[in-house]
Design an enzyme around this catalytic site. Structure first.
Site, PDB file in Angstrom:
ATOM      1  N   SER A 135      18.698  29.350  38.588  1.00 22.58           N
ATOM      2  CA  SER A 135      17.898  28.563  37.736  1.00 22.58           C
ATOM      3  C   SER A 135      17.320  29.154  35.911  1.00 22.58           C
ATOM      4  O   SER A 135      18.729  30.210  36.152  1.00 22.58           O
ATOM      5  CB  SER A 135      16.373  29.512  38.191  1.00 22.58           C
ATOM      6  N   TYR A 148      11.310  36.757  39.260  1.00 25.04           N
ATOM      7  CA  TYR A 148      11.357  35.341  40.007  1.00 25.04           C
ATOM      8  C   TYR A 148      13.341  35.628  39.194  1.00 25.04           C
ATOM      9  O   TYR A 148      14.166  34.912  39.645  1.00 25.04           O
ATOM     10  CB  TYR A 148      10.569  34.336  39.282  1.00 25.04           C
TER      11      TYR A 148
HETATM   12  C1  8X3 Z   1      12.246  26.757  37.434  1.00 24.70           C
HETATM   13  C2  8X3 Z   1      12.890  26.943  35.883  1.00 24.70           C
HETATM   14  O1  8X3 Z   1      11.971  26.050  34.047  1.00 24.70           O
HETATM   15  O2  8X3 Z   1      10.246  26.333  35.444  1.00 24.70           O
HETATM   16  O3  8X3 Z   1      13.499  27.738  37.907  1.00 24.70           O
HETATM   17  O4  8X3 Z   1      10.119  28.209  34.697  1.00 24.70           O
HETATM   18  S1  8X3 Z   1      11.055  26.588  34.959  1.00 24.70           S
END
Ligand code: 8X3
Length: 249
Positions: A135, A148
């Site tokens: 991510s 996260y």
């Molecule tokens: C999630 C990315 O930008 O929605 O992995 O936080 S964001």
């Protein structure tokens, strides 16, 4: 020769879109998930080149049983997509729930490395490709990202380390690092709040699961001598906030 891709977390979002994309390209697809109904629907939609492997990635015994039970035509793997992952909540510390943190680590880190460990010999045997879903939160911290973001930084760094360890095997490793995407991921993160989901995406033109499926297909379609190490992808509407300065703390 028909190739085989193994995708964890195939019942929604990136996983489902990636399964559809690779089936359309003539691949065999193994898709894992917990929800029997969704897997049955996908099996009906995608046909005989799709094999549903039903297990929770946090249950190693069930994972191993499903891997052992792979039919022969699905057992040799060319690509592994480590897609199963989640975020629970966006509350900042100290309002976060410890149980949510532990569940996130169990899914995004422990289950991820467990599945990779069990499948890596098959990928080495085929000079295959491991594609890991990280991510933008791996690199760009934001309030409420806490554990996260930490797990996704792990996914990114583990991907690079895996590449180093697999030097000389011909196995490729890629870390895909998406920003704001519209998928069920957000419903899980918001505890099922459709209102929060709608508010987040209103007018945002977020990345769609099909965009990520396209990216995965692109990295997997490069010639065998090309390794895409990492790709960070955001919607045009998303960018970075300024650094904050809190006065008089
Ligand atoms: C999630 C990315 O930008 O929605 O992995 O936080 S964001």
């Amino acid at each position: 020769m028909q190739k085989t891709i193994f995708i964890s977390g195939v019942t929604a979002g990136f996983g489902a879109a990636t399964a559809r994309r690779f089936i359309a390209e003539g691949w065999r697809v193994v898709g894992t998930g917990r929800r029997a109904e969704r897997l049955a629907e996908l099996s009906g939609e995608l046909g005989p080149d799709f094999h549903a492997a039903r297990f929770d990635v946090r249950d190693e015994a069930a994972m191993l049983a499903a891997i052992e039970a792979l039919p022969e035509r699905f057992a040799a793997l060319d690509v592994l997509v480590n897609n199963a992952g989640m975020a629970l909540g966006t509350a900042p510390v100290p309002q976060t729930k410890l149980e949510d943190w532990k569940t996130t680590i169990e899914t995004n880190v422990t289950a991820f490395v467990t599945l990779t460990h069990h499948l890596i010999p098959r990928l080495i045997a085929r000079k295959g490709h491991v594609v890991n879903l990280s991510s933008i939160a791996a690199t760009w911290p934001y309030p409420g990202g806490n554990v996260y973001g930490g797990t996704k930084a792990f996914v990114r760094q583990f991907s690079l380390g895996l590449r180093a360890d697999l030097h000389g095997t011909g196995v490729r490793v890629t870390s895909i690092e998406p920003g704001l995407c519209e998928s069920e991921f957000t419903l899980v993160r918001t505890g099922g709040s459709q209102e929060a989901y709608d508010a987040l995406y209103k007018g945002a033109h977020a990345i769609q699961p099909e965009d990520i499926a396209e990216t995965i297909h692109w990295v997997a379609s490069q010639p065998p001598h090309v390794n895409v190490n990492a790709i960070e992808i955001m919607p045009v509407s998303q960018s970075w906030a300024p650094l904050r300065v809190h006065r008089d703390t």
